[in-house]
Design a protein around this motif. Structure first.
Motif, PDB file in Angstrom:
ATOM      1  N   GLN A   1       0.826  -1.201   0.000  1.00 57.04           N
ATOM      2  CA  GLN A   1       0.000   0.000   0.000  1.00 57.04           C
ATOM      3  C   GLN A   1       0.866   1.260   0.000  1.00 57.04           C
ATOM      4  O   GLN A   1       0.521   2.273  -0.620  1.00 57.04           O
ATOM      5  CB  GLN A   1      -0.942  -0.014   1.204  1.00 57.04           C
ATOM      6  CG  GLN A   1      -2.036  -1.079   1.116  1.00 57.04           C
ATOM      7  CD  GLN A   1      -2.907  -1.113   2.371  1.00 57.04           C
ATOM      8  OE1 GLN A   1      -2.617  -0.429   3.347  1.00 57.04           O
ATOM      9  NE2 GLN A   1      -3.966  -1.927   2.323  1.00 57.04           N
ATOM     10  N   ALA A   2       2.013   1.226   0.711  1.00 56.64           N
ATOM     11  CA  ALA A   2       2.898   2.397   0.764  1.00 56.64           C
ATOM     12  C   ALA A   2       3.494   2.686  -0.606  1.00 56.64           C
ATOM     13  O   ALA A   2       3.685   3.846  -1.001  1.00 56.64           O
ATOM     14  CB  ALA A   2       3.999   2.172   1.792  1.00 56.64           C
ATOM     15  N   MET A   3       3.810   1.625  -1.387  1.00 57.46           N
ATOM     16  CA  MET A   3       4.432   1.831  -2.700  1.00 57.46           C
ATOM     17  C   MET A   3       3.402   2.093  -3.804  1.00 57.46           C
ATOM     18  O   MET A   3       3.766   2.460  -4.921  1.00 57.46           O
ATOM     19  CB  MET A   3       5.272   0.594  -3.073  1.00 57.46           C
ATOM     20  CG  MET A   3       6.522   0.416  -2.228  1.00 57.46           C
ATOM     21  SD  MET A   3       7.566  -0.944  -2.776  1.00 57.46           S
ATOM     22  CE  MET A   3       6.552  -2.336  -2.324  1.00 57.46           C
ATOM     23  N   SER A   4       2.112   1.896  -3.511  1.00 59.06           N
ATOM     24  CA  SER A   4       1.086   2.099  -4.557  1.00 59.06           C
ATOM     25  C   SER A   4       0.983   3.558  -4.975  1.00 59.06           C
ATOM     26  O   SER A   4       0.528   3.865  -6.080  1.00 59.06           O
ATOM     27  CB  SER A   4      -0.271   1.591  -4.045  1.00 59.06           C
ATOM     28  OG  SER A   4      -0.702   2.373  -2.920  1.00 59.06           O
ATOM     29  N   GLY A   5       1.376   4.492  -4.158  1.00 62.88           N
ATOM     30  CA  GLY A   5       1.289   5.914  -4.494  1.00 62.88           C
ATOM     31  C   GLY A   5       2.543   6.471  -5.113  1.00 62.88           C
ATOM     32  O   GLY A   5       2.637   7.669  -5.367  1.00 62.88           O
ATOM     33  N   VAL A   6       3.558   5.629  -5.338  1.00 64.71           N
ATOM     34  CA  VAL A   6       4.808   6.110  -5.933  1.00 64.71           C
ATOM     35  C   VAL A   6       4.594   6.255  -7.435  1.00 64.71           C
ATOM     36  O   VAL A   6       4.214   5.291  -8.117  1.00 64.71           O
ATOM     37  CB  VAL A   6       5.961   5.131  -5.628  1.00 64.71           C
ATOM     38  CG1 VAL A   6       7.213   5.604  -6.343  1.00 64.71           C
ATOM     39  CG2 VAL A   6       6.190   5.028  -4.130  1.00 64.71           C
ATOM     40  N   GLY A   7       4.831   7.466  -7.957  1.00 60.20           N
ATOM     41  CA  GLY A   7       4.590   7.716  -9.380  1.00 60.20           C
ATOM     42  C   GLY A   7       5.663   7.109 -10.256  1.00 60.20           C
ATOM     43  O   GLY A   7       5.400   6.397 -11.219  1.00 60.20           O
ATOM     44  N   GLU A   8       6.904   7.422  -9.984  1.00 61.62           N
ATOM     45  CA  GLU A   8       8.015   6.937 -10.798  1.00 61.62           C
ATOM     46  C   GLU A   8       8.971   6.137  -9.907  1.00 61.62           C
ATOM     47  O   GLU A   8       8.981   6.260  -8.692  1.00 61.62           O
ATOM     48  CB  GLU A   8       8.752   8.104 -11.436  1.00 61.62           C
ATOM     49  CG  GLU A   8       7.911   8.901 -12.424  1.00 61.62           C
ATOM     50  CD  GLU A   8       8.684  10.043 -13.053  1.00 61.62           C
ATOM     51  OE1 GLU A   8       9.876  10.201 -12.671  1.00 61.62           O
ATOM     52  OE2 GLU A   8       8.126  10.737 -13.890  1.00 61.62           O
ATOM     53  N   GLY A   9       9.793   5.403 -10.539  1.00 61.69           N
ATOM     54  CA  GLY A   9      10.771   4.618  -9.801  1.00 61.69           C
ATOM     55  C   GLY A   9      10.310   3.179  -9.624  1.00 61.69           C
ATOM     56  O   GLY A   9       9.137   2.830  -9.840  1.00 61.69           O
TER      57      GLY A   9
END
Length: 913
Positions: free
Chosen positions: A815-823
């Motif tokens: 869930q924490a990484m679901s909002g990462v746009g790039e990378g």
């Protein structure tokens, strides 16, 4: 002429001339023959004369008329006559014969006359001076039938004297042998007896002949005979002296110890001709030696028991050192006598010079002395000793030796120190105690009373008896009769309580104890004892009895089952409700451990808990099933508490049995529901929280409702039991607080519930969780990588709870990484062993936005969340689960982004535990 006639000139002489010549020739031949005979006779006479004159033996010529016709000098010397007496004819052999010999002489003469011969015989002659001479005489007549003869006489005086001396010697020897204080015997070279003295015959009661045929076997003790016989025969065979000790049988059958010694007598060629032996009675000495040995053993034991040793020494050396001395001084007996220096060095340094100086002064003054000093052993042990010494001096006054006894008084010294301390304590107690001491004379009247006895002046009671001031003589006469009987029998008495008159005139209770006193002659001198004012105790006991009566009424009014137990757990009494529930008498209830009062499945557990509580004196609580009067078993909550007296000892146990049958069934249904909810909630990740809240909140609420119902029953009782109501309200408050605490602790996932302790293959468990979240990760473009170490130990814990923690951490990371746009969106899960902590470490690292300092510090707080839709309970529950497993959970900020969550759990040991 015959020759000439016959050979030279034939027929020269006429026949007549020839006849004359023949006659002359024959006479000449006879003359020549006689000349030869006379010469032989002369020679023989010369020899006989030499024999006669040699005086070797006495010789005289006699006739049957009694005359002595001729005699040599030896014979005359024998009979003390001279030759003049011989020539004058005054010597007659018949007169020389003593009167007591004449009859025998006459018989010999007649025998000689008849037979013409007589064998030599012994007789005596009377000398001129009247003395007698013993002789051996041989007689013969000159011719058969003749009247004269010769006698040869040999003086036997010397031989008789020798024989007499020999007889005297033998008599003396026999007397000596018979007077020797021992048993004397002799044996031949072959060992056969040749003589046994009378003392030995009398001692044994045996004859000489009995000794000749295996007599010694009957004479010697059976236990001693084999060894004695073997040694004696060995001596005979080797010709060596023999000696030994054995027991010999006396005529009365008693065996006594003897020392036997035998020596061989040899001839000039060294051949043994006789064995001489002597047996000396050593029974008394043997017994004395045995007694001495026993005395030595007893002395050693006595010294060991009395911790006393003996020593003999002088200024430079030690001559004797008893076994107990070795122990006292700590020396090894195997190393021999200690030196004087070594013994002195064992004396405590603080006592050494003083002891040496006091001993020196005592020796100078030639007197006995006593020293007290300590001994310091190599290991540091200190012993207290007392030395009593006696110095011995020579005739010149020089010190010969000192004989001393040293006593180990360590125990006595410690006891004396303890006694002094005890006396000081007793003195302090006596000075501060409320008791008093008293003494009474043989007439039972007080002769001594300590201060404040009976709360009155001492002088007011002196000369009176105890019962002079008693107030219960008439109300309790049996008690006083028993006391009087005890006093008259001179026996001690203890804790006699009576009601008397105090010093202020008011009644008081007195408890007294006493023992009889006797003087050194055993004469009764009265009694000595103590007294105590127990008025307050008696009144308290009365109040306690009244309180117990009230308590009994109150217990019977309690709407529950109540039992009162003795300190050892035995049932003393129960309330009415308990009797009604079981429908059995009290005696049946006392055997609850062996009858069916308790359900058979619960009985072992109940007995164990109850026994442990009685042994430890701690309260106990247990749920159990009790059999009702109708045979049905119902669940009861049993609580037991000990009641202690002022000294802290348990006086009794109070046990309350509360019927929890309905509550138990409700809880059973609730537990089943919780299991169902837990299964669904684990699927939804938050199921454990709901189950915990339901369980932990419902329990105190249910208890509070139960106590409230109990309080209502106590209020409805006649009269109302306010004390029990107060206790019930207190318990309701307690359970209310407990419910509030439950809400507080739920956020930490109550740690009172222990996790299961299974051996979990942590890598397999995590792989299962990864498999469950694979779709979720893929939907959020998250790649999952694992890094598991080789040879991982098994973790210790609950597999489901650990999977719940991993599920929570993985879902949070996705869930924490679901909002990462790039990378890149990467999730790395690692497992390795931590030997320093004895466990396994698990890591979950993401490449999300990371953690702020503020959120890092509050991350595991209950209800703290960074997600709009989150409740903030997940990480808090995870930490509670991990800590309940004995591990820890923490989070780390990663640079430039992301976060790392790690936790550890204990690993199983090599034995699987």
């Amino acid at each position: 002429m015959l020759y000439l006639e016959n050979n030279l000139t034939p027929r020269v002489f006429a026949p007549a001339r020839i006849s004359v010549l023949k006659l002359l020739a024959s006479q000449a031949a006879i003359a020549l023959e006689n000349a030869h005979l006379y010469r032989d006779v002369a020679e023989r006479e010369t020899k006989i004369r030499r024999l006669v004159d040699s005086n070797i033996i006495g010789i005289f010529i006699w006739d049957f008329e009694g005359r002595v016709l001729e005699a040599n000098d030896e014979f005359l010397r024998m009979v003390d006559y001279d030759r003049e007496d011989l020539v004058s004819g005054r010597i007659r052999w018949t007169d020389l014969t003593p009167p007591d010999w004449r009859e025998r002489d006459n018989a010999k003469i007649e025998q000689h006359k008849i037979s013409g011969r007589l064998e030599p015989f012994e007789k005596e002659y009377t000398r001129r001076n009247g003395s007698r001479v013993p002789v051996l005489i041989g007689v013969a007549t000159f011719e058969e039938g003749g009247n004269e003869g010769v006698a040869f006489v040999l003086d036997l005086t010397d031989r008789k004297r020798a024989e007499e001396k020999s007889r005297e010697s033998e008599l003396k020897l026999r007397q000596i042998i018979e007077t020797v204080p021992g048993l004397v015997w002799s044996n031949g070279p072959d060992g056969e007896p040749t003589h046994v003295n009378k003392r030995m015959l009398d001692y044994s009661g045996m004859s000489f002949e009995e000794f000749g045929h295996r007599g010694w076997e009957a004479f010697v003790h059976p236990a001693d005979y084999p060894e004695t016989a073997e040694a004696f025969w060995h001596a005979i065979q080797n010709g060596t002296p023999y000696q030994g000790a054995m027991r010999l049988r006396r005529a009365d059958g008693e065996f006594r110890w003897h020392h036997a010694r035998s020596e061989p007598l040899c001839d000039r060629q060294g051949r043994i001709i006789q064995w001489y032996g002597l047996c000396v009675d050593i029974d008394e000495r043997k017994k004395a030696e045995d007694q001495l040995r026993r005395s030595e053993v007893y002395l050693a034991e006595a010294q060991k028991l009395s911790h006393s040793g003996t020593a003999a020494y002088n200024e430079t050396a030690i001559f004797y050192w008893s076994d107990e001395n070795y122990r006292i001084f700590g020396f090894d007996p195997r190393e021999g006598l200690p030196s004087r220096k070594a013994a002195l060095e064992r004396i405590h340094p603080d006592d050494r010079e003083r002891a040496r100086e006091e001993a020196r002064k005592a020796v100078e003054q030639k007197k006995d002395y006593t020293l007290e000093f300590r001994i310091l052993l190599p290991g540091g042990t200190v012993k207290y000793t007392e030395l009593k010494a006696h110095p011995k001096f020579s005739a010149s006054g020089e010190l010969v030796e000192v004989v001393g006894t040293i006593i180990d008084v360590t125990e006595r010294t410690h006891a004396e120190q303890a006694l002094r301390e005890s006396e000081e304590k007793f003195r302090d107690y006596a000075e501060t105690a409320s008791d008093w001491f008293w003494e009474i004379a043989p007439d039972y009247k007080f002769t001594l009373l300590t201060e404040d006895a009976f709360g009155s002046r001492t002088a007011d009671r002196i000369g009176t008896t105890i019962w002079d001031h008693a107030l219960d003589l008439e109300t309790e006469p049996d008690k006083w009769r028993l006391v009087w009987a005890t006093l008259d029998s001179r026996k001690p008495f203890r804790d006699f309580v009576y009601r008397g008159l105090g010093g202020n005139g008011s009644p008081m209770y007195v408890k007294t104890s006493g023992k009889p006193v006797f003087d050194a002659n055993g004469e009764f001198r009265g009694y000595r004892g103590t007294g105590t004012d127990v008025t307050a105790i008696m009144r308290t006991q009365e109040a306690l009895r009244e309180s117990e009566r009230s308590l009994r009424s109150a217990i019977d009014g309690i709407p529950g089952l109540v039992a009162v137990l003795a300190p050892n757990g035995e049932v003393e009494s129960v309330n009415r409700q308990l009797l009604e529930y079981f429908g059995q008498p009290l005696e049946w209830l006392k055997n609850w451990g062996t009858n069916d009062a308790v359900h058979p499945e619960d009985l072992p557990r109940v007995v164990e808990v109850f026994s442990r509580a009685v042994a430890s004196g701690l309260p106990f609580q247990i749920d159990q099933r009790q059999r009702c009067i109708d045979g049905e078993y119902r669940w009861f909550e049993t609580r037991g508490v000990p009641i202690r007296d002022d000294s802290g000892r348990i006086a009794r146990w109070y046990v309350l049995l509360t019927d929890i049958e309905d509550r138990t069934r409700a809880l059973a249904r609730l537990e089943q529901m919780q299991l169902d909810f837990a299964h669904m909630n684990r699927v939804a990740t938050m199921g454990q929280l709901t189950a915990s809240i339901t369980h932990e909140v419902n329990q105190p609420i249910t208890a509070a409702v139960t106590y409230a119902l109990a309080a209502r029953r106590f209020l409805s009782a006649e009269p109302p039991n306010f004390r029990e109501v107060d206790d019930a309200l207190s318990l309701i408050v307690k359970e209310g607080n407990r419910a509030g605490e439950v809400v507080e602790r739920v956020r930490a996932l109550i740690k009172k519930v222990p996790a299961r302790k299974d051996a979990v293959a942590i890598d397999d468990a995590i792989l299962e969780v990864i498999a469950l979240t694979r779709t979720e990760a893929a939907n959020n473009s998250v790649s999952v990588r694992t890094q598991f170490a080789e040879g991982l130990p098994r973790g210790q814990g609950d597999r489901v709870q650990l999977q719940q923690v991993m599920l929570n951490l993985i879902v949070n990371a996705i869930q924490a990484m679901s909002g990462v746009g790039e990378g890149a969106r990467e999730l790395q899960i690692s497992i390795d062993a931590v030997p320093s902590e004895g466990g396994v470490r698990v890591g979950v690292q993401d490449t999300g936005p990371g953690l702020s300092p503020e959120s890092l510090s509050r991350l595991f707080e209950p209800f703290y969340t960074t997600k709009p839709e989150g409740m903030g309970m997940g990480l808090s529950i995870c930490r509670s689960i991990i800590e309940a497993h004995g591990g820890r959970l923490w989070a780390i900020r990663c640079e430039p982004q992301g976060a790392l969550f790690q936790f550890t759990i204990p690993a199983t040991r090599a034995d699987g535990s």
